[in-house]
Design a protein around this motif. Structure first.
Motif, PDB file in Angstrom:
ATOM      1  N   PRO A  21     -23.496  14.112 -53.677  1.00  0.00           N
ATOM      2  CA  PRO A  21     -24.122  15.257 -53.008  1.00  0.00           C
ATOM      3  C   PRO A  21     -24.153  15.160 -51.487  1.00  0.00           C
ATOM      4  N   GLU A  22     -24.008  13.947 -50.949  1.00  0.00           N
ATOM      5  CA  GLU A  22     -24.063  13.797 -49.494  1.00  0.00           C
ATOM      6  C   GLU A  22     -22.703  13.963 -48.831  1.00  0.00           C
ATOM      7  N   HIS A  23     -21.621  13.678 -49.550  1.00  0.00           N
ATOM      8  CA  HIS A  23     -20.302  13.638 -48.915  1.00  0.00           C
ATOM      9  C   HIS A  23     -19.245  14.488 -49.611  1.00  0.00           C
ATOM     10  N   GLU A  24     -19.632  15.284 -50.600  1.00  0.00           N
ATOM     11  CA  GLU A  24     -18.655  16.095 -51.330  1.00  0.00           C
ATOM     12  C   GLU A  24     -19.140  17.529 -51.503  1.00  0.00           C
ATOM     13  N   VAL A  25     -18.139  18.423 -51.623  1.00  0.00           N
ATOM     14  CA  VAL A  25     -18.384  19.845 -51.847  1.00  0.00           C
ATOM     15  C   VAL A  25     -17.531  20.276 -53.036  1.00  0.00           C
TER      16      VAL A  25
END
Length: 297
Positions: free
Chosen positions: A239-243
């Motif tokens: 959740p912090e580094h991916e979309v």
């Protein structure tokens, strides 16, 4: 008064006078058999091929001249519009997060801000040092060329945020945009992306505010290591580094992932220097707190 000429249709006799003779003096044909000969017109025959070619050539030259003059007259205005569009995109990337929180279009917030009051633009070399005498916006017209030449335009706000221009390739052509980072040089404050010809309803989703809002709050560093932000097919797992990747737009999503990583990577010297400076600035305060605790004991 000039004499008229009449030709006998029977024998070809030419009579000069104000009217045809009652009878032809050669063959005796009546006046009704005479035809008045009209004088030939001087100049070009409007029905001739030569006239048509000359007329067409003149019209082409006139139209081309008018178009060239119009283009020159509008050139300055077009340049001003392109410059204003770039400035608006930069500001919109900065205020995308605020717009999402307030649930208003970013354009509404940007309309209240003057670019020159907020932004200071510069050009950096590969080590993060300023390069003097470069036109920042001229470099944006060919950002891949600027990167290849070791010139990296950057936009810094007076409150400590940074906007990085990004460029890459989608499925059908170039994609580009601006990524705004918060003061920590890690958290994405907002992103603006555009494309030349991605598939409608699929890849072109990258240019929508709804999709761009997914990037707000993502982080480009993980435990001090640069990881950028990845668009993952099947749904983001980190959740912090991916979309979430675009459904049906895998190639475009991969292009955005590559664009963000390769473009932001050029600015790591700047980002890491700012992160180190922020850490150093915070360190004395922490030491003072420890010293105070020891003194109290």
């Amino acid at each position: 008064m000039a004499q008229k000429k009449f030709k006998c249709n029977v024998c070809g006799y030419i009579h000069e006078g104000s009217a045809a003779p009652a009878t032809c003096p050669v063959c005796g044909a009546p006046a009704s058999e005479f035809t008045e000969l009209k004088p030939e017109k001087k100049g070009l025959d409007t029905n001739s091929n030569l006239y048509i070619v000359i007329y067409s050539t003149v019209m082409v030259v006139i139209v081309a001249t008018l178009l060239a003059l119009a283009a020159l007259g509008l050139q300055k205005r077009q340049a001003e519009n392109e410059l204003n569009e770039k400035k608006q995109s930069i500001l919109m990337s900065l205020y995308a997060g605020d717009a999402a929180k307030q649930q208003v279009p970013a354009e509404e917030l940007v309309a209240q801000v003057k670019y020159d009051d907020v932004i200071e633009a510069s050009v950096l070399d590969s080590e993060g040092n300023p390069i003097e005498g470069e036109n920042v916006f001229a470099l944006l017209n060919d950002l891949p060329g600027a990167y290849a030449a070791g010139k990296f335009p950057v936009f810094e706000t007076k409150d400590g945020r940074v906007v990085i221009p990004v460029t890459g390739m989608g499925l059908w052509g170039p994609i580009w945009g601006y990524v705004a980072l918060e003061k920590d040089m890690n958290t994405i404050a907002g992103i603006i992306m555009a494309h030349k010809g991605e598939t409608p309803g699929l890849g072109d989703e990258i240019a929508t505010a709804k999709y761009q809002s997914k990037f707000i709050g993502k982080q480009i560093f993980n435990d001090g290591e640069f990881v950028s932000v990845k668009l993952r097919k099947g749904g983001a797992q980190d959740p912090e580094h991916e979309v979430d990747a675009i459904s049906g737009g895998t190639k475009t999503s991969d292009g955005v992932t590559a664009m963000l990583h390769s473009s932001i990577e050029h600015y790591l010297p700047l980002l890491e220097a700012k992160r180190a400076a922020a850490t150093a600035a915070a360190a004395p305060a922490e030491v003072s707190n420890v010293e105070n605790e020891e003194s109290n004991e």
